[in-house]
Design an enzyme around this catalytic site. Sequence first.
Site, PDB file in Angstrom:
ATOM      1  N   ASN A 136       0.871  -1.171   0.000  1.00  0.00           N
ATOM      2  CA  ASN A 136       0.000   0.000   0.000  1.00  0.00           C
ATOM      3  C   ASN A 136       0.914   1.229   0.000  1.00  0.00           C
ATOM      4  O   ASN A 136       1.460   1.602   1.035  1.00  0.00           O
ATOM      5  CB  ASN A 136      -0.896  -0.022   1.241  1.00  0.00           C
ATOM      6  CG  ASN A 136      -1.883   1.128   1.256  1.00  0.00           C
ATOM      7  OD1 ASN A 136      -1.824   2.021   0.403  1.00  0.00           O
ATOM      8  ND2 ASN A 136      -2.781   1.124   2.227  1.00  0.00           N
ATOM      9  N   ARG A 179      -2.464  -2.147  -3.524  1.00  0.00           N
ATOM     10  CA  ARG A 179      -3.714  -1.410  -3.344  1.00  0.00           C
ATOM     11  C   ARG A 179      -3.643  -0.181  -4.241  1.00  0.00           C
ATOM     12  O   ARG A 179      -2.667   0.578  -4.184  1.00  0.00           O
ATOM     13  CB  ARG A 179      -3.853  -0.973  -1.895  1.00  0.00           C
ATOM     14  CG  ARG A 179      -5.053  -0.088  -1.708  1.00  0.00           C
ATOM     15  CD  ARG A 179      -5.058   0.606  -0.378  1.00  0.00           C
ATOM     16  NE  ARG A 179      -6.203   1.475  -0.296  1.00  0.00           N
ATOM     17  CZ  ARG A 179      -6.210   2.653   0.295  1.00  0.00           C
ATOM     18  NH1 ARG A 179      -5.128   3.113   0.878  1.00  0.00           N
ATOM     19  NH2 ARG A 179      -7.294   3.383   0.315  1.00  0.00           N
ATOM     20  N   HIS A 221     -12.999   2.414  -0.381  1.00  0.00           N
ATOM     21  CA  HIS A 221     -13.026   1.311   0.598  1.00  0.00           C
ATOM     22  C   HIS A 221     -13.692   0.068   0.010  1.00  0.00           C
ATOM     23  O   HIS A 221     -14.210  -0.776   0.749  1.00  0.00           O
ATOM     24  CB  HIS A 221     -13.814   1.678   1.879  1.00  0.00           C
ATOM     25  CG  HIS A 221     -13.233   2.773   2.700  1.00  0.00           C
ATOM     26  ND1 HIS A 221     -14.009   3.752   3.277  1.00  0.00           N
ATOM     27  CD2 HIS A 221     -11.953   3.041   3.057  1.00  0.00           C
ATOM     28  CE1 HIS A 221     -13.231   4.581   3.952  1.00  0.00           C
ATOM     29  NE2 HIS A 221     -11.977   4.169   3.824  1.00  0.00           N
ATOM     30  N   GLU A 269      -8.359  -5.917   4.415  1.00  0.00           N
ATOM     31  CA  GLU A 269      -8.157  -5.532   3.013  1.00  0.00           C
ATOM     32  C   GLU A 269      -6.914  -6.204   2.418  1.00  0.00           C
ATOM     33  O   GLU A 269      -6.908  -6.585   1.249  1.00  0.00           O
ATOM     34  CB  GLU A 269      -8.045  -4.004   2.917  1.00  0.00           C
ATOM     35  CG  GLU A 269      -9.387  -3.332   3.181  1.00  0.00           C
ATOM     36  CD  GLU A 269      -9.274  -1.869   3.547  1.00  0.00           C
ATOM     37  OE1 GLU A 269      -8.930  -1.581   4.721  1.00  0.00           O
ATOM     38  OE2 GLU A 269      -9.515  -1.013   2.693  1.00  0.00           O
TER      39      GLU A 269
END
Length: 398
Positions: free
Chosen positions: A7, A90, A180, A385
Site C-alpha cells: 500500500n 492497493r 473502501h 483488506e
Amino acid sequence: MKILVINAGSSSLKYQLIDMDGEVVVAKALCERIGIDGRFTHKTGDGRVVTKEVAMPDHTAAFEQVKLALTEGEGKVIDSLSEVSAIGHRVVQGGSKYDKSVRIDAKVLADIEGYSSLAPLHNPAHVQGINAAVAAFGKDVPQVAVFDTAFHQTMPAKAYMFGVPYEYYQKYGIRRYGFHGTSHRFVSARCCELLGKPDGKGTRIITCHLGNGSSIAAIKDGKVVDTTMGLTPLDGFLMGTRSGALDPSVVTFLMEKEDLSPEEMDNILNKKSGMLGISGVSSDDRDIAKAVEEGNDRAKLAWDMRTYEIVKYIGGYVAALGGVDAIVFTAGIGENQIDLRREILSSFGYLGLKVDEQANDCRGKEREITTADSAVRAFVIPTDEELVIARDTQALIG
Ligand code: AMP
C-alpha cells in the site's frame, strides 16, 4: 505461496508478506516519512520488531529497506526474494474501467497514472510503488492492482451521477466512484456467509466502514447499489478530519470570503474539518469519546452530528434496498466503538431491530450484535483488506 501486499502512499509504504498456505501474515511493516527523514518499522508474525531511522529519499529506497528487512538481520523471514511469488498493490482509483483486480502491464500502469487527476494524492504514489517494486523484484515477479473503486462499479447511473452539466461527466469523468471497496467487499461477502447465503442472492446488506476515513455501502444480491463516498473520499458523513457532504455553496462562499485558493479550500475540507473541525479536540475517536465523557460540548456536537448523518444514510439505503437483512460494522471505529454502534442501531427499532447489549459489548471480534428475535440482524466483522489483495493476486497469477 508467499504474496507481498503493498500500500504505497505519497510519503509512506506499508506492506504485508502473507503466506497463502493458511493465510498467515509472515511480516508486516511501515516505511514512513519517505522523502523527509525516514522511519521504518518491521514486525514479524512471531513477534520480532525492527525499527530504525533511515533515510528513504524515494519509494525505490524504501523498497531496498523492505528487501533487507525480509531477507536479513533480526527481522528476517525468508532466505531469498525468490520466495515472493507475486506482489499485490492497493490502488485507490481505477476509474470506470476497472471493475475487478487485474495483472499490471504497461497499459494498466498507464491507466493508473492517467487516473491521477481523479486521485492526485494517491495514484501517483501507487505508480511510484509499482515501479519501485519492479526495480526491486524484477520484471518476472507478477504484479496485481486491486482497486478501491472496483467493487462499487455495479452502481447504477442514477446513483453515481451528480446533478451538474452532463458534459463534465464526459469531459472529466466527474461521478461517484466510491472507495473502501475492498473492505466493503470482504465484510459483505462474510456477512452473506453468516446469513447462510454465500452467493449473496436475495440479500440486502448495509456495510459501515467506520475508521479515520469512513463510508457506507448499500449492497443488494452481493452488488453495490450505492455508497457514500463520491468523486473522492471526501463525500459522505463526518470523518476524522474530512467534512463529508455539505451544501456546495459553502465551498464557494468560503473561498470568496476567506480568499482561499482551491488547494487551501481542499486542505480545509480534507484535513481540518469533520470530527476535528467541529470538536476542536482531535480527529481520533478515542480522544473524542473521552472529551464527550468529560462534558465537552463541541465534542458531543461532533459525535451527535456524525451519528445523525450515519442514521440518515442507513435509513436512505434501507429505502434504496427495499428493506434490509443485515447491517455490518467494520474498521477501527466500527469494530471498537460500542456506544456508537448502540446509538446508531437503536434508531432502527422501528424496523424491529433489537440490539443485544451483551453481544455488542465487544471490540475487534466477529460477532452478531442483535438478539435472536431481531427483525434485522447486525454484525461486527473485522475487515482485512490486505487478505483480499493477497487472495486476488493469488487468483490472478494462477
Ligand atoms: P482506521 O482508519 O480503520 O484505522 O480507524 C481509526 C479510528 O479507529 C481512530 O479514530 C481510532 O480512534 C479508532 N479506534 C481504534 N481503536 C479503537 C478502540 N479500541 N476504541 C475506539 N476507537 C478506536
